[in-house]
Design an enzyme around this catalytic site. Structure first.
Site, PDB file in Angstrom:
ATOM      1  N   TYR A  71      24.513  75.597-117.043  1.00  0.00           N
ATOM      2  CA  TYR A  71      24.003  75.084-118.312  1.00  0.00           C
ATOM      3  C   TYR A  71      25.153  74.645-119.214  1.00  0.00           C
ATOM      4  CZ  TYR A  71      19.421  76.901-116.885  1.00  0.00           C
ATOM      5  OH  TYR A  71      18.261  77.149-116.201  1.00  0.00           O
TER       6      TYR A  71
ATOM      7  N   SER B 256       9.895  75.692-117.337  1.00  0.00           N
ATOM      8  CA  SER B 256       9.168  74.524-117.866  1.00  0.00           C
ATOM      9  C   SER B 256       7.669  74.796-117.927  1.00  0.00           C
ATOM     10  CB  SER B 256       9.456  73.278-117.012  1.00  0.00           C
ATOM     11  OG  SER B 256      10.828  73.022-116.947  1.00  0.00           O
ATOM     12  N   PRO B 257       7.258  75.892-118.583  1.00  0.00           N
ATOM     13  CA  PRO B 257       5.850  76.270-118.571  1.00  0.00           C
ATOM     14  C   PRO B 257       4.934  75.317-119.357  1.00  0.00           C
ATOM     15  CG  PRO B 257       7.073  77.698-120.060  1.00  0.00           C
ATOM     16  CD  PRO B 257       8.085  76.861-119.336  1.00  0.00           C
ATOM     17  N   LEU B 258       5.536  74.429-120.162  1.00  0.00           N
ATOM     18  CA  LEU B 258       4.705  73.458-120.889  1.00  0.00           C
ATOM     19  C   LEU B 258       4.582  72.154-120.104  1.00  0.00           C
ATOM     20  CD1 LEU B 258       6.162  74.035-124.487  1.00  0.00           C
ATOM     21  CD2 LEU B 258       4.148  75.110-123.437  1.00  0.00           C
ATOM     22  N   GLY B 259       5.267  72.089-118.977  1.00  0.00           N
ATOM     23  CA  GLY B 259       5.190  70.905-118.119  1.00  0.00           C
ATOM     24  C   GLY B 259       5.594  69.644-118.856  1.00  0.00           C
TER      25      GLY B 259
ATOM     26  N   PHE C  24       4.467  67.712-123.622  1.00  0.00           N
ATOM     27  CA  PHE C  24       5.130  67.239-124.844  1.00  0.00           C
ATOM     28  C   PHE C  24       6.213  66.197-124.537  1.00  0.00           C
ATOM     29  CE2 PHE C  24       3.638  71.507-126.151  1.00  0.00           C
ATOM     30  CZ  PHE C  24       2.861  71.130-127.238  1.00  0.00           C
TER      31      PHE C  24
END
Ligand SMILES: NC(=O)c1ccc[n+]([C@@H]2O[C@H](COP(=O)([O-])OP(=O)(O)OC[C@H]3O[C@@H](n4cnc5c(N)ncnc54)[C@H](OP(=O)(O)O)[C@@H]3O)[C@@H](O)[C@H]2O)c1
Length: 291
Positions: free
Chosen positions: A50, A204-207, A210
């Site tokens: 990162y 990346s649980p919101l895919g 957004f």
């Protein structure tokens, strides 16, 4: 094996805390760490790469000055990806899972994070050249020396885990899973976590909800709007609640570096989406009937 209850249900992903995103100052990082602890997010997800191999150190310097005691937080990190960055020259992006490299990389993470141990070390992605004997040699040594407390993988299929498990138990798998990226529900990856009591973490649980305004997001948006009123919840909370309803007891690794959104993520652990609503959301994501 460490109990999964040891980690906070919502895990803070640090991928964008440094130069790959927000570029937080030391004091902003300390504020965000303290906010996390105040709301019950005690587990922080890192990877050596990162920020082009810089964010662990930025976080570690902030952690050192924060005065936060090590027993109150859990650190996860990853190793294995060799990428070209200012901090490390690689003429080709590749993987390295040689025993000496895994040990060296974990020790680098400890040094940068200003800690004596990692709660969990993950192999970042499977390599076609990985040899389970090398992995076992490194992990056994790191565990014996107290440098890592548990060991897992990320982005591994069940057969790739089985390969490693010929020599070494694999305690966790961190995989991409969200309403818009749900293949792991169907390709046995989440079944494998359930069957083997392996800790499942979704990154990346919101895919892409957004990130893109594509047809999938538009279909989901249509059905999610009325649910916001019903559950008194925001869109991100409903997307997280959808992920957490899966029986494999998923720990979402959330990427937001915004205090209010981290608080919202913790609140989402209290939402129990009704089964029919869960399927309405899945149908919208898929664009066709799912049963
Ligand atoms: N193992 C692996 O291979 C792998 C791969 C990728 C990531 N990860 C880990 O997973 C973590 C999370 O990944 P991710 O960033 O893709 O996760 P995510 O939680 O799905 O996405 C978070 C991103 O969405 C943005 N966002 C926009 N609107 C939002 C809203 N209403 N609510 C919440 N967030 C909103 C956030 O911005 P703001 O920050 O501005 O709020 C943030 O940039 C990473 O930090 C990393 O630790 C692991």
């Amino acid at each position: 094996m460490q109990k999964n209850t040891f980690y906070s249900k919502v895990i803070a992903g640090t991928m964008t805390w440094g130069s790959w995103g927000k570029g937080f100052s030391k004091s902003s990082m300390i504020q965000l760490m303290n906010h996390c602890l105040e709301i019950g997010v005690t587990t922080f997800d890192h990877a050596d790469i990162y920020g082009g191999y810089t964010t662990e150190e930025d976080f570690g310097n902030a952690y050192l000055d924060s005065g936060i005691s090590r027993e109150t937080v859990q650190f996860i990190s990853k190793c294995g990806i060799q990428m070209d960055a200012d901090a490390r020259k690689n003429h080709v992006k590749h993987y390295n899972y040689n025993a000496d490299y895994i040990i060296w990389s974990a020790e680098q993470s400890l040094k940068k994070l200003k800690t004596d141990y990692l709660d969990l070390l993950l192999l970042h992605r499977p390599s076609p050249l990985m040899n389970p004997d090398d992995i076992a040699e490194a992990i056994t040594k790191l565990k014996k020396q107290g440098k890592i407390r548990s060991f897992g993988v990320s982005n591994f299929s069940p057969s790739q885990i089985a390969l490693v498990e010929t020599v070494m138990p694999v305690e966790a798998n961190q995989i991409e899973f969200s309403l818009t990226h749900n293949d792991v529900m169907y390709d046995a990856t989440l079944d494998d976590c359930f069957v083997n009591k392996r800790m499942a973490m979704s990154y990346s649980p919101l895919g892409s909800y957004f990130r893109t305004d594509d047809e999938i997001s538009q279909r989901i948006r249509k059905v999610v709007k009325p649910m916001q009123e019903k559950y008194e919840a925001t869109e991100d909370q409903l997307l997280l609640a959808w992920v957490m309803k899966h029986p494999s007891k998923i720990f979402p690794v959330v990427g937001t570096a915004t205090k209010s959104r981290l608080s919202a993520a913790i609140e989402a652990t209290k939402i129990n989406i009704q089964k029919t609503d869960w399927f309405i959301l899945l149908e919208a994501a898929k664009g066709h009937e799912v049963a």
